[in-house]
Design a protein around this motif. Structure first.
Motif: not given
Length: 1109
Positions: A1005-1006, A1011-1014, A1018-1021
């Motif tokens: 999608i990105l 994509a790398q930023l998400w 995402l795991p931390v949040v």
């Protein structure tokens, strides 16, 4: 809170079973001092306790199933004193009224309700009861002391409603029991606890090892027994200390050498080999295993890093040797055949010369007989006496000799096949009849094995190169235009013909949606099979748009006009299996060799019933035609790793479409970036394709004059997509010359025409300019001029007027400007329509008219699997780096985040979830982020998108299984949790499978950057949300949607199951606080796997639905 209360009531309700046994035995016996009788009584008490566990199992399972999964197992782990009943016998000797001092269910309920009402932080605030309150506080209410209800009083220990009056005979609590402050009864300590009598520390005034003090002013009061059993954070003194084990609640034994004893142990455990276990060791030091694993895995990774290409290189070398041997064999055979033909021709010439000489010598003696022979053969008598000039005499020498050998028995024979053929050629030289003579290698061809029967690599290569040598010989023979060459070409029945596709288009117009801008306009013409058509024009002329429209790839536009395929109105997508489209960008797999790229395209796109030998022949033919023999085993190369040159890469890009033997080949700027020699080589290969009936159309920029003359037809477009010329290349100069546009000396004609269309060069005719040249073409062919262009018609006769019209504003240009909101709304509508058109285009279902059945999804899945496997082997260095990072992460987190028994190791597992999620997501992004363009090209050509997606996911399953093993090889042996390696591995496999699917979604999608930023955030949040202790229903529901919650729960549950006995309260409290359920371990795995499956489905659907064209 009620759940917490009920939890510990039930846990200690197991102890209630002890009382009835004691009471029943105590009723019929006196408190004697006989040890045998006492031991027998203790045994009977325990047997009665064991018999009562069945009646309590249902209630415990109903209320406390979240932390007690197996009632019998947990009861045995906490209260199975059968191995040592010493604490019971000892207490009975001191206190003969043991039954009257044990707590009832009501008192236990009071204790644990008060304990958790205070948040589990202190036991000093029990609720007042009838025995201990503000008006009545006897010594038995102090911690470590208990009272009796009286010898003659009978107490029902199962009564959970009424607290008995217990104020008589205050005494210290027995060893092996604990007596809470505010209660006057005793509760047995669980296994794994050490409950000796306390001793007063006169310096601090504390009863050690416990934490309570003696009441002030009561000098006769002494230290009693234990005062509390709670979680390890509030009653650590009750737990058997680390480095020792407690076989009973009243005995503690130091751990011996070679063994280790964790906190709360009831026995010592033998250490593994190669570990260091000194006396009093709390945990075995298994770092040696971790160091050995680091050394072993690092060595393996180094081997993979340095030798990953050797596997494929060795295989390619073996294939190359077999191919070279076959090539040499084919060339030697062809050379031998040529030498034989040359020798035969020389012998024939000598025979003809000898015959001519003999015929001259004996012409007069044999004139009559020779005339008869010629009459038999059907030839008229020569007009003159020069018999040596007869052209057909040498061809009939065999029949003449036969007739002369038996003149008496000769009969009139029918003319031979050769004679009939010669007569037919003399009568009608242009006729195609009579070419049925078996000549050349026809007998050899019959005796050759069929392609379907060839299995070995050498047989296939011999067949392929043998056919190539024959084709070369035939081409040379046809070039020489010999008589035998004409006959061979006419009688060769093995030449495969391709389906013919002729494209005709009339008034083809493309208008950009939302902008009302014409990309193509009123384009009419035809591109025919067997011809190479060049599409030229200045920038912005719509050349690529024109080819996209012909190929059915133009989306986001409104198309009008007609496109006819072989004279029929049909969808071009019905023929996509036999249509090749070469994009402008070189979309080639850089980590595959040239041959691997071509061979994969051939296997997937050629007919499925075509033998492998014929497919190899097609690939070899394309490799030779494109001049790629020297780089066939070289990697194409990527940005990071250089491979073949740019020109060779461009030819490979074209070869991907040539190997599927298309009937229509469309190329978008195939010569851009190539030098003149490479362009000529490419165009020669395309012309060979055109000789087989292929319809070829291509966009060309600034071709050289030699290259320009190699085209058959030219389509010249002006800006705005208007046709300036469409016809033969040989007549283009004549057409423009008639208009007064002559090409200057030493100027390339196509460059001059494009300069005129760009407005750089001025035509010789002042009445012409770049704007009215399309109108000239329309008038020249009798096409209808669009209404909005008719105002330029008059300008063709009057130059001044024409210039003013051309320089004026276009009709409608002075219209009312649209507002900002209107423009915004138009852009939104345009984008929505564009997305809708793309989706409709991607799911377009048409009838297949190509008459070609390619490999099915299952077969393509095998091909894709082999290709992706090769790519992963060549990327083994990157994989090795990923594994090395996981090793370091496991070692660091295993060392820093030691297991905390109070939280069941939740902290270390939290770090594990974050680290593994982050590292595996970043690595999984490479699976699709770099191959999206390749997928779009392959799916547009008819290859299975599902097979492509599934093959990559299948290969990634290797990482899904190996990466948890690599991480745990460090983390487990440095952290040393109580759960087994297998349990941790299973949870980690499910976690990696889950996060890999999420990475697929991001990659498809990105763009790579977002994509790398998400993948990092995402795991931390999600982990922060999943570990929140808030009681808000919204946060709980949000946590249930976060995959880290399920992964962390799986880890904690697997570890919590290993805590039993004295750890029972700690386990239940930790699970209750986290909201985990001990029976949800399999549910956690299922949820993680479902997350992985659902995200993969989302990624695949998005890839198929919103792919670019």
């Amino acid at each position: 809170m009620r759940l917490r209360i009920c939890l510990f009531i039930a846990v200690l309700g197991l102890v209630l079973g002890l009382s009835p046994g004691v009471h029943s035995q105590d009723d019929g016996s006196s408190p004697g001092k006989d040890q045998a009788v006492t031991a027998l009584v203790a045994s009977l008490i325990f047997n009665r306790l064991s018999n009562l566990t069945g009646s309590l199992a249902g209630e415990i399972t109903t209320h406390f199933g979240f932390c007690i999964k197996d009632v019998q197992k947990d009861w045995n782990g906490a209260f199975n004193f059968s191995s040592d009943l010493t604490f019971l016998t000892t207490c009975m000797k001191v206190n003969g009224d043991l039954m009257q001092r044990l707590c009832t269910a009501a008192e236990i309920k009071l204790y644990f309700s008060s304990f958790y009402a205070s948040g589990g932080k202190s036991t000093n605030y029990l609720k007042p009861n009838k025995n201990c309150n503000l008006t009545s506080w006897i010594p038995g209410c102090e911690p470590g002391w208990a009272c009796s209800v009286g010898v003659d009083e009978k107490v029902s220990l199962r009564d959970s409603n009424t607290i008995p009056t217990r104020i008589l005979d205050s005494k210290p609590c027995c060893s092996g029991f604990f007596c809470p402050r505010g209660l006057t009864c005793m509760i047995p300590c669980p296994l794994g606890a050490y409950c000796p009598k306390a001793k007063l520390n006169r310096t601090t005034g504390i009863c050690e090892p416990y934490r309570y003090q003696l009441p002030p002013g009561n000098f006769n009061h002494t230290c009693g027994g234990a005062d509390i059993w709670a979680d390890v954070g509030h009653s650590s003194e009750l737990f058997c200390s680390a480095g020792s084990y407690c076989p009973s609640t009243t005995a503690k034994v130091p751990c011996s050498s070679g063994h280790y004893c964790r906190m709360g142990s009831t026995s010592e455990k033998r250490c593994f080999k190669l570990t260091t276990c000194d006396p009093n060791t709390a945990n075995q030091n298994i770092h040696a295993y971790g160091v050995m694993l680091i050394a072993a895995v690092s060595t393996l990774l180094l081997i993979i890093y340095n030798c990953s290409d050797q596997v494929l290189t060795t295989r390619e070398r073996r294939v190359a040797l077999s191919r070279d041997a076959a090539m040499r064999n084919a060339r030697e055979t062809a050379q031998a055949r040529e030498r034989w033909k040359t020798a035969k021709d020389i012998a024939k010439k000598h025979a003809i010369g000898l015959q001519t000489q003999l015929s001259r010598t004996f012409s007069r003696k044999r004139s009559v007989r020779q005339d008869n022979e010629l009459k038999v053969l059907g030839y008229p008598k020569p007009p003159g006496p020069e018999d040596s000039l007869l052209p057909t005499l040498p061809l009939n020498i065999a029949s003449s000799s036969k007739q002369s050998s038996a003149p008496s028995t000769s009969k009139k024979k029918e003319p031979s096949s050769l004679t009939k053929m010669m007569r037919a050629l003399e009568d009608d030289p242009d006729s195609n009849e009579g070419f049925n003579l078996d000549i050349g290698d026809r007998n050899i061809r019959k005796n050759m094995p069929k392609p379907k029967t060839m299995q070995t690599r050498s047989q296939i290569f011999k067949y392929a190169y043998g056919q190539l040598e024959k084709e070369k010989a035939m081409q040379q023979q046809n070039k020489n235009l010999t008589f035998s060459g004409v006959i061979s070409m006419a009688t060769d029945s093995e030449i495969r013909t391709r389906p013919i596709i002729e494209l005709a288009f009339k008034d083809l117009t493309l208008t950009l949606k939302g902008k009302k801008k014409h990309l193509l306009r009123c384009v009419t013409g035809k591109i025919m099979p067997g011809r190479v058509t060049a599409v030229m024009g200045p920038s912005g002329a719509g050349k690529t748009t024109f080819l996209n429209a012909l190929a059915g790839k133009a989306t986001g536009c409104t198309m009008s006009g007609l496109i006819l395929i072989n004279g029929q109105i049909e969808s071009i997508h019905s023929y996509k299996k036999i249509i090749g489209f070469v994009p402008q960008d070189d979309i080639v797999h850089g980590n595959l060799t040239v041959e691997e790229n071509l061979w994969f395209s051939a296997r997937c796109r050629l007919s499925a019933d075509m033998p492998k030998a014929d497919k190899v022949l097609v690939v070899e033919r394309v490799v030779e035609a494109l001049g790629l023999q020297n780089v066939r085993d070289s990697l194409v190369g990527t940005v990071e790793k250089r491979g073949i040159s740019g020109g060779q890469r461009k030819r490979v890009n074209v070869g991907l479409e040539m190997v599927m033997e298309p009937s229509l080949l469309i190329l978008d700027e195939p010569t851009s970036g190539l030098d003149s020699s490479s362009s000529l080589l490419l165009l020669r290969a395309l012309r060979r394709e055109a000789l087989e009936g292929v319809n070829i159309s291509m966009v060309v920029h600034q071709p050289s004059y030699a290259l320009f003359k190699m085209f058959d037809d030219l389509i010249l477009l002006a800006k705005g997509g208007l046709t300036v010329y469409h016809g033969s290349v040989k007549k283009v100069e004549e057409y423009f010359g008639n208009l007064g546009i002559n090409v200057p000396d030493r100027v390339n004609p196509p460059d001059h025409y494009i300069d005129i269309l760009e407005g750089i060069a001025k035509p010789n005719n002042p009445n012409l300019n770049c704007k009215n040249l399309p109108i000239r073409w329309m008038l020249h062919n009798g096409y209808e001029v669009p209404p909005d262009m008719q105002h330029n018609l008059s300008g063709l006769d009057a130059p001044a007027r024409g210039n003013s019209l051309n320089n004026g504003s276009a009709p409608g240009a002075g219209g009312e400007a649209q507002s900002f909101a209107g423009e915004l709304w138009s852009d939104v509508k345009c984008n929505v329509e564009l997305k809708r058109d793309n989706i409709k285009h991607n799911f377009l279902v048409v009838k297949d008219l190509s008459n070609r059945i390619t490999a099915g999804t299952t077969q393509q899945y095998r091909y894709f699997l082999g290709r992706v496997g090769k790519q992963r082997l060549r990327e083994a260095k990157i994989q090795a780096v990923d594994y090395l990072i996981l090793l370091l992460a496991g070692a660091c987190l295993g060392t820093l985040a030691k297991v905390n028994d109070e939280t069941m190791g939740a902290l270390g597992y939290t770090y594990t979830v974050i680290a593994v999620s982050l590292l595996c997501k970043i690595a999984a992004l490479r699976t699709f982020a770099l191959d999206k363009l390749h997928y779009w090209r392959e799916s547009a050509s008819g290859m299975s998108g599902f097979a492509s997606f599934l093959s990559k996911d299948t290969i990634d399953l290797f990482n899904t299984l190996i990466k948890p093993l690599v991480y745990l090889s460090m983390f487990y042996f440095f952290n040393n949790p109580r759960s087994s390696f297998t349990d941790n591995y299973i949870v980690l496999v499910a976690l990696v499978y889950c996060v890999t699917g999420i990475a697929y979604v991001f990659a498809i999608i990105l763009e790579p950057g977002p994509a790398q930023l998400w993948s990092v955030l995402l795991p931390v949040v999600l982990t922060l949300i999943a570990t929140q202790q808030s009681r808000s229903a919204i946060l709980k529901n949000m946590a249930n949607l976060c995959y880290p919650k399920w992964a962390l729960e799986g880890f904690v549950i697997a570890n919590a199951e290993r805590y039993s006995g004295v750890w029972l309260i700690t386990r239940c409290g930790s699970l209750m606080q986290s909201g985990y359920d001990l029976s949800d371990w399999y549910l956690c795995l299922i949820v993680l796997v479902l997350y992985g499956v659902i995200t993969r489905i989302i990624a695949f659907v998005y890839m198929v639905t919103f792919q670019k064209k």
